[in-house]
Write a protein that holds these residues in place. Structure first.
Motif, PDB file in Angstrom:
ATOM      1  N   ASN A  51       0.857  -1.194   0.000  1.00  0.00           N
ATOM      2  CA  ASN A  51       0.000   0.000   0.000  1.00  0.00           C
ATOM      3  C   ASN A  51       0.892   1.243   0.000  1.00  0.00           C
ATOM      4  O   ASN A  51       2.039   1.181   0.465  1.00  0.00           O
ATOM      5  N   ARG A  52       0.364   2.320  -0.537  1.00  0.00           N
ATOM      6  CA  ARG A  52       1.119   3.584  -0.551  1.00  0.00           C
ATOM      7  C   ARG A  52       0.750   4.423   0.662  1.00  0.00           C
ATOM      8  O   ARG A  52      -0.429   4.534   1.003  1.00  0.00           O
ATOM      9  N   ALA A  53       1.746   5.037   1.258  1.00  0.00           N
ATOM     10  CA  ALA A  53       1.502   5.913   2.409  1.00  0.00           C
ATOM     11  C   ALA A  53       0.690   7.127   1.966  1.00  0.00           C
ATOM     12  O   ALA A  53       0.874   7.626   0.857  1.00  0.00           O
ATOM     13  N   SER A  54      -0.232   7.568   2.815  1.00  0.00           N
ATOM     14  CA  SER A  54      -1.017   8.769   2.511  1.00  0.00           C
ATOM     15  C   SER A  54      -0.160  10.010   2.706  1.00  0.00           C
ATOM     16  O   SER A  54      -0.400  11.042   2.092  1.00  0.00           O
ATOM     17  N   ARG A  55       0.813   9.906   3.605  1.00  0.00           N
ATOM     18  CA  ARG A  55       1.740  11.025   3.798  1.00  0.00           C
ATOM     19  C   ARG A  55       3.042  10.490   4.381  1.00  0.00           C
ATOM     20  O   ARG A  55       3.109   9.354   4.847  1.00  0.00           O
ATOM     21  N   GLY A  56       4.050  11.374   4.343  1.00  0.00           N
ATOM     22  CA  GLY A  56       5.348  10.998   4.889  1.00  0.00           C
ATOM     23  C   GLY A  56       6.276  10.436   3.824  1.00  0.00           C
ATOM     24  O   GLY A  56       5.896  10.301   2.654  1.00  0.00           O
ATOM     25  N   THR A  57       7.505  10.132   4.230  1.00  0.00           N
ATOM     26  CA  THR A  57       8.499   9.613   3.284  1.00  0.00           C
ATOM     27  C   THR A  57       9.174   8.354   3.810  1.00  0.00           C
ATOM     28  O   THR A  57       9.312   8.159   5.023  1.00  0.00           O
ATOM     29  N   ILE A  58       9.565   7.497   2.882  1.00  0.00           N
ATOM     30  CA  ILE A  58      10.289   6.265   3.190  1.00  0.00           C
ATOM     31  C   ILE A  58      11.582   6.278   2.388  1.00  0.00           C
ATOM     32  O   ILE A  58      11.547   6.425   1.168  1.00  0.00           O
ATOM     33  N   GLU A  59      12.703   6.128   3.079  1.00  0.00           N
ATOM     34  CA  GLU A  59      14.000   6.064   2.393  1.00  0.00           C
ATOM     35  C   GLU A  59      14.656   4.717   2.660  1.00  0.00           C
ATOM     36  O   GLU A  59      14.639   4.231   3.791  1.00  0.00           O
ATOM     37  N   LEU A  60      15.226   4.144   1.613  1.00  0.00           N
ATOM     38  CA  LEU A  60      15.995   2.907   1.753  1.00  0.00           C
ATOM     39  C   LEU A  60      17.400   3.194   1.229  1.00  0.00           C
ATOM     40  O   LEU A  60      17.554   3.620   0.073  1.00  0.00           O
ATOM     41  N   ASP A  61      18.387   3.009   2.052  1.00  0.00           N
ATOM     42  CA  ASP A  61      19.779   3.320   1.689  1.00  0.00           C
ATOM     43  C   ASP A  61      19.904   4.727   1.096  1.00  0.00           C
ATOM     44  O   ASP A  61      20.613   4.935   0.099  1.00  0.00           O
ATOM     45  N   GLY A  62      19.176   5.664   1.664  1.00  0.00           N
ATOM     46  CA  GLY A  62      19.300   7.060   1.232  1.00  0.00           C
ATOM     47  C   GLY A  62      18.441   7.431   0.037  1.00  0.00           C
ATOM     48  O   GLY A  62      18.342   8.604  -0.306  1.00  0.00           O
ATOM     49  N   ALA A  63      17.810   6.443  -0.615  1.00  0.00           N
ATOM     50  CA  ALA A  63      16.968   6.738  -1.782  1.00  0.00           C
ATOM     51  C   ALA A  63      15.508   6.850  -1.351  1.00  0.00           C
ATOM     52  O   ALA A  63      15.035   6.046  -0.545  1.00  0.00           O
ATOM     53  N   ASP A  64      14.809   7.830  -1.880  1.00  0.00           N
ATOM     54  CA  ASP A  64      13.387   8.008  -1.558  1.00  0.00           C
ATOM     55  C   ASP A  64      12.575   6.974  -2.341  1.00  0.00           C
ATOM     56  O   ASP A  64      12.500   7.031  -3.569  1.00  0.00           O
ATOM     57  N   ILE A  65      11.980   6.019  -1.636  1.00  0.00           N
ATOM     58  CA  ILE A  65      11.215   4.950  -2.305  1.00  0.00           C
ATOM     59  C   ILE A  65       9.713   5.091  -2.028  1.00  0.00           C
ATOM     60  O   ILE A  65       8.947   4.179  -2.314  1.00  0.00           O
ATOM     61  N   THR A  66       9.311   6.241  -1.494  1.00  0.00           N
ATOM     62  CA  THR A  66       7.912   6.425  -1.085  1.00  0.00           C
ATOM     63  C   THR A  66       6.925   6.084  -2.203  1.00  0.00           C
ATOM     64  O   THR A  66       5.894   5.469  -1.951  1.00  0.00           O
ATOM     65  N   GLY A  67       7.255   6.456  -3.438  1.00  0.00           N
ATOM     66  CA  GLY A  67       6.314   6.240  -4.543  1.00  0.00           C
ATOM     67  C   GLY A  67       6.588   4.972  -5.329  1.00  0.00           C
ATOM     68  O   GLY A  67       5.923   4.715  -6.322  1.00  0.00           O
ATOM     69  N   GLU A  68       7.563   4.190  -4.899  1.00  0.00           N
ATOM     70  CA  GLU A  68       7.947   2.995  -5.678  1.00  0.00           C
ATOM     71  C   GLU A  68       7.007   1.819  -5.455  1.00  0.00           C
ATOM     72  O   GLU A  68       6.507   1.611  -4.354  1.00  0.00           O
ATOM     73  N   ALA A  69       6.846   1.010  -6.505  1.00  0.00           N
ATOM     74  CA  ALA A  69       6.023  -0.205  -6.406  1.00  0.00           C
ATOM     75  C   ALA A  69       6.771  -1.271  -5.607  1.00  0.00           C
ATOM     76  O   ALA A  69       7.999  -1.206  -5.451  1.00  0.00           O
ATOM     77  N   ALA A  70       6.010  -2.258  -5.129  1.00  0.00           N
ATOM     78  CA  ALA A  70       6.591  -3.321  -4.302  1.00  0.00           C
ATOM     79  C   ALA A  70       7.731  -4.046  -5.016  1.00  0.00           C
ATOM     80  O   ALA A  70       8.770  -4.340  -4.425  1.00  0.00           O
ATOM     81  N   TYR A  71       7.554  -4.333  -6.328  1.00  0.00           N
ATOM     82  CA  TYR A  71       8.591  -5.103  -7.026  1.00  0.00           C
ATOM     83  C   TYR A  71       9.890  -4.303  -7.127  1.00  0.00           C
ATOM     84  O   TYR A  71      10.984  -4.873  -7.081  1.00  0.00           O
ATOM     85  N   ALA A  72       9.765  -2.965  -7.234  1.00  0.00           N
ATOM     86  CA  ALA A  72      10.965  -2.124  -7.318  1.00  0.00           C
ATOM     87  C   ALA A  72      11.691  -2.128  -5.969  1.00  0.00           C
ATOM     88  O   ALA A  72      12.921  -2.173  -5.905  1.00  0.00           O
ATOM     89  N   ARG A  73      10.924  -2.124  -4.888  1.00  0.00           N
ATOM     90  CA  ARG A  73      11.533  -2.179  -3.549  1.00  0.00           C
ATOM     91  C   ARG A  73      12.200  -3.540  -3.337  1.00  0.00           C
ATOM     92  O   ARG A  73      13.250  -3.638  -2.712  1.00  0.00           O
ATOM     93  N   ALA A  74      11.556  -4.595  -3.865  1.00  0.00           N
ATOM     94  CA  ALA A  74      12.133  -5.939  -3.744  1.00  0.00           C
ATOM     95  C   ALA A  74      13.481  -5.989  -4.460  1.00  0.00           C
ATOM     96  O   ALA A  74      14.447  -6.574  -3.966  1.00  0.00           O
ATOM     97  N   ARG A  75      13.561  -5.322  -5.612  1.00  0.00           N
ATOM     98  CA  ARG A  75      14.826  -5.294  -6.357  1.00  0.00           C
ATOM     99  C   ARG A  75      15.921  -4.579  -5.591  1.00  0.00           C
ATOM    100  O   ARG A  75      17.098  -4.837  -5.797  1.00  0.00           O
ATOM    101  N   ARG A  76      15.524  -3.680  -4.728  1.00  0.00           N
ATOM    102  CA  ARG A  76      16.513  -2.968  -3.907  1.00  0.00           C
ATOM    103  C   ARG A  76      16.969  -3.800  -2.714  1.00  0.00           C
ATOM    104  O   ARG A  76      17.791  -3.364  -1.919  1.00  0.00           O
ATOM    105  N   GLY A  77      16.351  -4.984  -2.540  1.00  0.00           N
ATOM    106  CA  GLY A  77      16.790  -5.859  -1.451  1.00  0.00           C
ATOM    107  C   GLY A  77      15.838  -5.929  -0.273  1.00  0.00           C
ATOM    108  O   GLY A  77      16.198  -6.388   0.807  1.00  0.00           O
TER     109      GLY A  77
END
Ligand SMILES: Nc1ncnc2c1ncn2[C@@H]1O[C@H](COP(=O)(O)OP(=O)(O)OP(=O)(O)O)[C@@H](O)[C@H]1O
Length: 244
Positions: A51-77
């Motif tokens: 699900n996408r957050a209604s507000r706020g930000t999520i960073e993984l290893d310094g990259a903003d992934i807030t708008g990324e799809a699940a499969y893209a996050r999976a590719r990041r590990g």
């Protein structure tokens, strides 16, 4: 490694996750506890991209992934397991891992393909999860503990650096809890994976978690060492009548 800032999720006017901010360090084991409906699984869904957050930000290893799809996050590990079993009943243990290996290799999930493409990877993952002797067993015949191990095996094929485990002990018999706990500990300590885990059993968490995050009504009520959290008066109050 993972940074959440003011994460919120509102559905149909109800705020399910409310202004959660936290940092997870590389190699850390962070456990989430809290009463039923506190928003733990919902937060995992936001972090993993289900699900996408209604507000706020999520960073993984310094990259903003807030708008990324699940499969893209999976590719990041980033990998996750689910509270309810995600296995195919009639399919064998080895075929589950084989299919995950195909997918991780860029292939699509094609159940009719013969399971002879990744024998070494399948054998290695089954050995790591102590399922080698069950390789040819259909998933529905496994014990609950073995099913949970298989879910971990499927996850491990993708070699996630950040693992989100949603109640991995759910439904597992008391006799099987120690082996499953040992496996999760080894994925963290020996394989140096960062782990976020929702779990209700405090006795399991005390031997695993570096820190505990306590959720209550969608908010992060406390975030500290297990001992400090257990001594926290606010937490105790929130849990009055609840299992802690
Ligand atoms: N898609 C959705 N639409 C509406 N409400 C939802 C949705 N998903 C979850 N909720 C609600 O959000 C609240 C939090 O649910 P969630 O599953 O995140 O809690 P939890 O802390 O993981 O609970 P448990 O320990 O029981 O698994 C619950 O009241 C649930 O009914």
């Amino acid at each position: 490694m993972l940074r959440l800032r003011d994460i919120g999720w509102t559905v149909g006017g109800a705020t399910i996750v409310d202004s959660v901010s936290l940092d997870v360090h590389e190699g850390e084991f962070l456990a989430f506890i809290g009463p039923n409906g506190a928003g733990k699984t919902s937060l995992f869904n936001l972090v993993s991209g289900i699900n996408r957050a209604s507000r706020g930000t999520i960073e993984l290893d310094g990259a903003d992934i807030t708008g990324e799809a699940a499969y893209a996050r999976a590719r990041r590990g980033l990998g996750r397991t689910f509270q309810t079993s995600s296995l195919w009943p009639g399919m064998t243990v080895a075929d589950h891992v084989e299919l995950a290996a195909q997918a991780a290799d860029g292939g699509s999930y094609r159940v009719w393909r013969r399971a002879d493409g990744y024998p070494e990877q399948v054998a290695e993952v089954l050995a790591r999860t102590e399922l080698a002797h069950r390789a040819d067993t259909p998933a529905d015949v496994l014990s609950h503990g073995e099913k949970r191990k298989l879910e971990l095996a499927v996850l491990l094929v993708g070699e996630p650096r950040l693992m989100l485990l949603d109640e991995p002990m759910a439904g597992v018999s008391a006799e099987e809890v120690p082996a499953l706990t040992a496996l999760i500990r080894s994925l963290h300590r020996d394989e140096h994976r960062t782990v976020l885990m929702v779990e209700h059993h405090m006795d399991v968490l005390l031997g695993l978690a570096d820190r505990l995050a306590v959720m209550h009504h969608g908010t992060l009520l406390a975030l500290d060492t297990p001992q400090a959290v257990m001594d926290d008066a606010t937490v105790q109050q929130a849990y009055l009548g609840e299992e802690l």
